[in-house]
Design a protein around this motif. Structure first.
Motif, PDB file in Angstrom:
ATOM      1  N   UNK A   1      17.548  45.625  -6.007  1.00 24.69           N
ATOM      2  CA  UNK A   1      16.781  45.346  -4.830  1.00 24.69           C
ATOM      3  C   UNK A   1      15.395  45.760  -4.718  1.00 24.69           C
ATOM      4  N   UNK A   2      15.200  47.008  -4.731  1.00 25.08           N
ATOM      5  CA  UNK A   2      14.001  47.723  -4.410  1.00 25.08           C
ATOM      6  C   UNK A   2      12.861  47.127  -5.048  1.00 25.08           C
ATOM      7  N   UNK A   3      12.812  46.663  -6.443  1.00 24.94           N
ATOM      8  CA  UNK A   3      11.401  46.042  -6.956  1.00 24.94           C
ATOM      9  C   UNK A   3      11.095  44.847  -6.305  1.00 24.94           C
ATOM     10  N   UNK A   4      12.221  44.059  -5.826  1.00 22.27           N
ATOM     11  CA  UNK A   4      12.021  42.765  -4.998  1.00 22.27           C
ATOM     12  C   UNK A   4      11.287  43.224  -3.633  1.00 22.27           C
ATOM     13  N   UNK A   5      11.703  44.049  -3.006  1.00 18.67           N
ATOM     14  CA  UNK A   5      11.070  44.612  -1.803  1.00 18.67           C
ATOM     15  C   UNK A   5       9.693  45.237  -1.896  1.00 18.67           C
ATOM     16  N   UNK A   6       9.395  45.708  -2.999  1.00 16.44           N
ATOM     17  CA  UNK A   6       7.983  46.438  -3.320  1.00 16.44           C
ATOM     18  C   UNK A   6       7.184  45.245  -3.571  1.00 16.44           C
ATOM     19  N   UNK A   7       7.368  44.295  -4.272  1.00 17.75           N
ATOM     20  CA  UNK A   7       6.715  43.168  -4.517  1.00 17.75           C
ATOM     21  C   UNK A   7       6.170  42.289  -3.267  1.00 17.75           C
ATOM     22  N   UNK A   8       6.877  42.355  -2.242  1.00 17.06           N
ATOM     23  CA  UNK A   8       6.805  41.766  -0.947  1.00 17.06           C
ATOM     24  C   UNK A   8       6.101  42.673   0.034  1.00 17.06           C
ATOM     25  N   UNK A   9       6.157  43.978  -0.209  1.00 13.92           N
ATOM     26  CA  UNK A   9       5.465  44.848   0.488  1.00 13.92           C
ATOM     27  C   UNK A   9       6.285  45.101   1.662  1.00 13.92           C
ATOM     28  N   UNK A  10       7.431  44.961   1.699  1.00 17.40           N
ATOM     29  CA  UNK A  10       8.391  45.553   3.017  1.00 17.40           C
ATOM     30  C   UNK A  10       9.797  45.492   2.651  1.00 17.40           C
ATOM     31  N   UNK A  11      10.789  46.251   3.319  1.00 18.94           N
ATOM     32  CA  UNK A  11      11.821  46.629   3.063  1.00 18.94           C
ATOM     33  C   UNK A  11      12.391  47.809   3.489  1.00 18.94           C
ATOM     34  N   UNK A  12      13.749  47.881   3.701  1.00 19.08           N
ATOM     35  CA  UNK A  12      14.429  49.153   4.513  1.00 19.08           C
ATOM     36  C   UNK A  12      15.630  49.325   3.558  1.00 19.08           C
ATOM     37  N   UNK A  13      15.767  50.467   2.803  1.00 13.46           N
ATOM     38  CA  UNK A  13      17.014  51.010   2.158  1.00 13.46           C
ATOM     39  C   UNK A  13      17.594  52.032   2.945  1.00 13.46           C
ATOM     40  N   UNK A  14      19.155  51.929   3.180  1.00 13.01           N
ATOM     41  CA  UNK A  14      19.715  53.140   3.752  1.00 13.01           C
ATOM     42  C   UNK A  14      20.935  53.286   2.817  1.00 13.01           C
TER      43      UNK A  14
ATOM     44  N   UNK B   1       8.105  50.060   1.738  1.00 14.93           N
ATOM     45  CA  UNK B   1       9.452  50.147   1.653  1.00 14.93           C
ATOM     46  C   UNK B   1       9.891  51.430   1.992  1.00 14.93           C
ATOM     47  N   UNK B   2      10.929  51.595   3.008  1.00 16.26           N
ATOM     48  CA  UNK B   2      11.476  52.920   3.226  1.00 16.26           C
ATOM     49  C   UNK B   2      12.747  53.080   2.936  1.00 16.26           C
ATOM     50  N   UNK B   3      13.240  54.323   2.527  1.00 20.57           N
ATOM     51  CA  UNK B   3      14.369  54.854   1.876  1.00 20.57           C
ATOM     52  C   UNK B   3      15.002  56.125   2.602  1.00 20.57           C
ATOM     53  N   UNK B   4      15.870  55.702   3.424  1.00 20.83           N
ATOM     54  CA  UNK B   4      16.562  57.072   4.217  1.00 20.83           C
ATOM     55  C   UNK B   4      18.145  57.145   3.766  1.00 20.83           C
ATOM     56  N   UNK B   5      18.829  58.055   4.312  1.00 23.59           N
ATOM     57  CA  UNK B   5      20.260  58.184   4.066  1.00 23.59           C
ATOM     58  C   UNK B   5      20.976  58.711   5.280  1.00 23.59           C
ATOM     59  N   UNK B   6      22.005  57.937   5.530  1.00 25.63           N
ATOM     60  CA  UNK B   6      23.252  58.349   6.578  1.00 25.63           C
ATOM     61  C   UNK B   6      24.046  59.277   5.740  1.00 25.63           C
TER      62      UNK B   6
END
Length: 236
Positions: free
Chosen positions: A115-128, A168-173
């Protein structure tokens, strides 16, 4: 237009058929996201349920292709798929160790990779990602589980550092013991003795963990690499 208003509205949730994944998918849907649920079982309470094994990189890539084709660009990812068991360390054989690492750690990493490379290509996204309070503090009888979840914390922080500045942000719960079917009735985490040690005197509810994930998704690009622990006060 604000960052929140400009967000893509498609989210992928792994482990969406039950427990924390189902609660998170429901919360995202209520908040207006179109949710694709990835699981080995059907996830009917989503806009698109995809039966996929998170340990299979090729299957994950195909699943994400399908989501973006049928729903649109993925703007949020929550990796809730996981397994759990309690065993003393001397009973953790190779098969149990590798299964725990394959589902919890590799499943998280492979889903991010899809998923992440697609988010990076679009310049936005959030991963938890979903780690665990046990991955931070450890516990008796959870060595392989705690190791897999602790590694997710490291993975999350490494990805957050690598992706800084991409949008793109990456955080964890990192939840404490949660009131889901993953904890059997006889689990020590359900015992009155353990519950009495918690300030709120009860297990964390899945919807409370889902709320923490939604907070991190909507927190903006200034919040990345963070560990948020809804744990009923087990660790303060």
């Amino acid at each position: 237009m604000s960052e929140q208003e400009d967000r893509p509205d498609v989210a992928v949730v792994t482990g969406a058929a039950s427990g924390l994944g189902a609660a998170t998918a429901d919360a995202l849907g209520t908040a207006g996201w179109r949710v694709a649920g990835f699981d080995l079982r059907p996830a009917p309470a989503t806009a698109l349920g995809v039966e996929v094994d998170v340990t299979d990189a090729a299957a994950l890539a195909a699943a994400v292709d399908r989501v973006e084709r049928e729903l649109g660009p993925v703007g949020a990812l929550v990796t809730a798929a996981g397994v759990y068991e309690i065993l003393p360390v001397e009973e953790i054989d190779d098969a149990r160790w590798h299964r725990m690492m394959a589902v919890n750690l590799s499943g998280t990493a492979l889903t991010c990779a899809a998923v992440v490379p697609r988010m990076v290509a679009r310049g936005r996204g959030a991963v938890v990602t979903v780690s665990s309070d046990l991955g931070v503090g450890g516990s008796q009888g959870d060595a392989h589980y705690a190791a897999s979840k602790g590694a997710i914390v490291g993975l999350t922080r490494a990805l957050a550092t690598e992706l800084a500045g991409t949008g793109v942000t990456v955080n964890t719960v990192a939840p404490g013991a949660a009131d889901t079917a993953m904890l059997e009735d006889a689990s020590p985490w359900r015992s009155p003795e353990f519950l009495a040690t918690l300030p709120v005197q009860r297990l964390v509810r899945p919807e409370e963990i889902a709320a923490a994930a939604l907070f991190l998704i909507g927190a903006g690009t200034a919040v990345s690499g963070q560990v948020l622990s809804p744990n009923a006060g087990a660790t303060i």
